[in-house]
Design a protein around this motif. Sequence first.
Motif, PDB file in Angstrom:
ATOM      1  N   ASN A 138      28.977  87.436  43.967  1.00  0.00           N
ATOM      2  CA  ASN A 138      29.032  89.336  42.649  1.00  0.00           C
ATOM      3  C   ASN A 138      27.974  90.298  42.713  1.00  0.00           C
ATOM      4  O   ASN A 138      28.378  91.354  43.231  1.00  0.00           O
ATOM      5  CB  ASN A 138      29.507  88.046  42.047  1.00  0.00           C
ATOM      6  CG  ASN A 138      31.053  88.063  41.624  1.00  0.00           C
ATOM      7  OD1 ASN A 138      31.627  88.194  42.620  1.00  0.00           O
ATOM      8  ND2 ASN A 138      31.150  87.572  40.053  1.00  0.00           N
ATOM      9  N   LEU A 139      26.847  89.088  43.021  1.00  0.00           N
ATOM     10  CA  LEU A 139      25.912  90.300  42.827  1.00  0.00           C
ATOM     11  C   LEU A 139      25.024  90.924  44.393  1.00  0.00           C
ATOM     12  O   LEU A 139      24.874  91.135  45.087  1.00  0.00           O
ATOM     13  CB  LEU A 139      24.526  89.587  42.841  1.00  0.00           C
ATOM     14  CG  LEU A 139      24.497  88.609  41.378  1.00  0.00           C
ATOM     15  CD1 LEU A 139      23.079  87.982  41.354  1.00  0.00           C
ATOM     16  CD2 LEU A 139      24.601  89.698  40.201  1.00  0.00           C
ATOM     17  N   VAL A 171      19.652  94.907  41.277  1.00  0.00           N
ATOM     18  CA  VAL A 171      20.228  93.823  40.978  1.00  0.00           C
ATOM     19  C   VAL A 171      21.704  95.015  40.611  1.00  0.00           C
ATOM     20  O   VAL A 171      21.629  95.302  39.121  1.00  0.00           O
ATOM     21  CB  VAL A 171      19.924  92.297  40.549  1.00  0.00           C
ATOM     22  CG1 VAL A 171      21.549  91.327  40.250  1.00  0.00           C
ATOM     23  CG2 VAL A 171      18.979  91.934  40.832  1.00  0.00           C
ATOM     24  N   ASP A 179      25.789  94.007  39.494  1.00  0.00           N
ATOM     25  CA  ASP A 179      26.976  93.290  39.504  1.00  0.00           C
ATOM     26  C   ASP A 179      28.016  93.346  39.359  1.00  0.00           C
ATOM     27  O   ASP A 179      29.081  94.061  38.382  1.00  0.00           O
ATOM     28  CB  ASP A 179      26.923  92.280  38.146  1.00  0.00           C
ATOM     29  CG  ASP A 179      27.350  91.027  38.089  1.00  0.00           C
ATOM     30  OD1 ASP A 179      28.886  90.208  39.201  1.00  0.00           O
ATOM     31  OD2 ASP A 179      27.905  90.071  37.194  1.00  0.00           O
ATOM     32  N   HIS A 219      30.335  95.799  48.435  1.00  0.00           N
ATOM     33  CA  HIS A 219      29.174  95.730  48.404  1.00  0.00           C
ATOM     34  C   HIS A 219      28.365  96.258  49.848  1.00  0.00           C
ATOM     35  O   HIS A 219      27.709  97.160  49.556  1.00  0.00           O
ATOM     36  CB  HIS A 219      28.446  94.512  49.115  1.00  0.00           C
ATOM     37  CG  HIS A 219      28.891  93.554  47.985  1.00  0.00           C
ATOM     38  ND1 HIS A 219      29.996  92.671  47.866  1.00  0.00           N
ATOM     39  CD2 HIS A 219      27.846  92.616  47.319  1.00  0.00           C
ATOM     40  CE1 HIS A 219      29.774  91.599  46.312  1.00  0.00           C
ATOM     41  NE2 HIS A 219      28.513  91.368  46.390  1.00  0.00           N
TER      42      HIS A 219
END
Length: 206
Positions: free
Chosen positions: A11-12, A30, A32, A37
């Motif tokens: 997820n990150l 970072v 979430d 992405h």
Amino acid sequence: MKLLAIDCAANLCAACVYDATAKQELGHQVLDLGKGHAEQLMAVIAEALEASATDYAGLGAIAVSVGPGSFTGLRVGVSTARGLALALKIPAIGVTTLEALAAEAAAAFPGRAVLAALDAGREEIHAAFYDERLVLTYGPAAATLADVVAMAKETSPVLAGTAAALISASARLAAAKGAGERPKPLYMRGADAKPQAGFILSRQER
């Protein structure tokens, strides 16, 4: 040497700048996300570079998580790392998610074997086993929960990853139950697959 690390395996959407000479993190960013992405990674990298007071020219290598993980996230992370490495004429280095988990666990519990395991769903565990010196001795491999639990019971390693709690709980329950009847599936409802009426052959009288 300064190294940019990218991780889009789950997820990150994450980036970190690390000074390998000083052995310290200089800056990171970072998000979430779950998804998206590709749209966010370059901005995340830019913020990590800014936080570390580093620019692309100051990098000596690019590290990237190569999985196991999300197919789309891995593709985004790996292609970005390879593209940056090519443009900057520096090496791109792949690190598995399981390696990273094992290294983190080994730092917290030195001198212990480590079982890194991720819950892949559909009753499948992605696992790798590392000995006390952090040498890979099993995997990375897709395994059943029963196989991984048996390995954990036999060696008593440090457990790391999203499947750690699942493995630990199963191992404790198995130890408490002890040997008994052979395991059987617990079906809560009937099978979905049923014979199609049009393909049933009538019984021939003799």
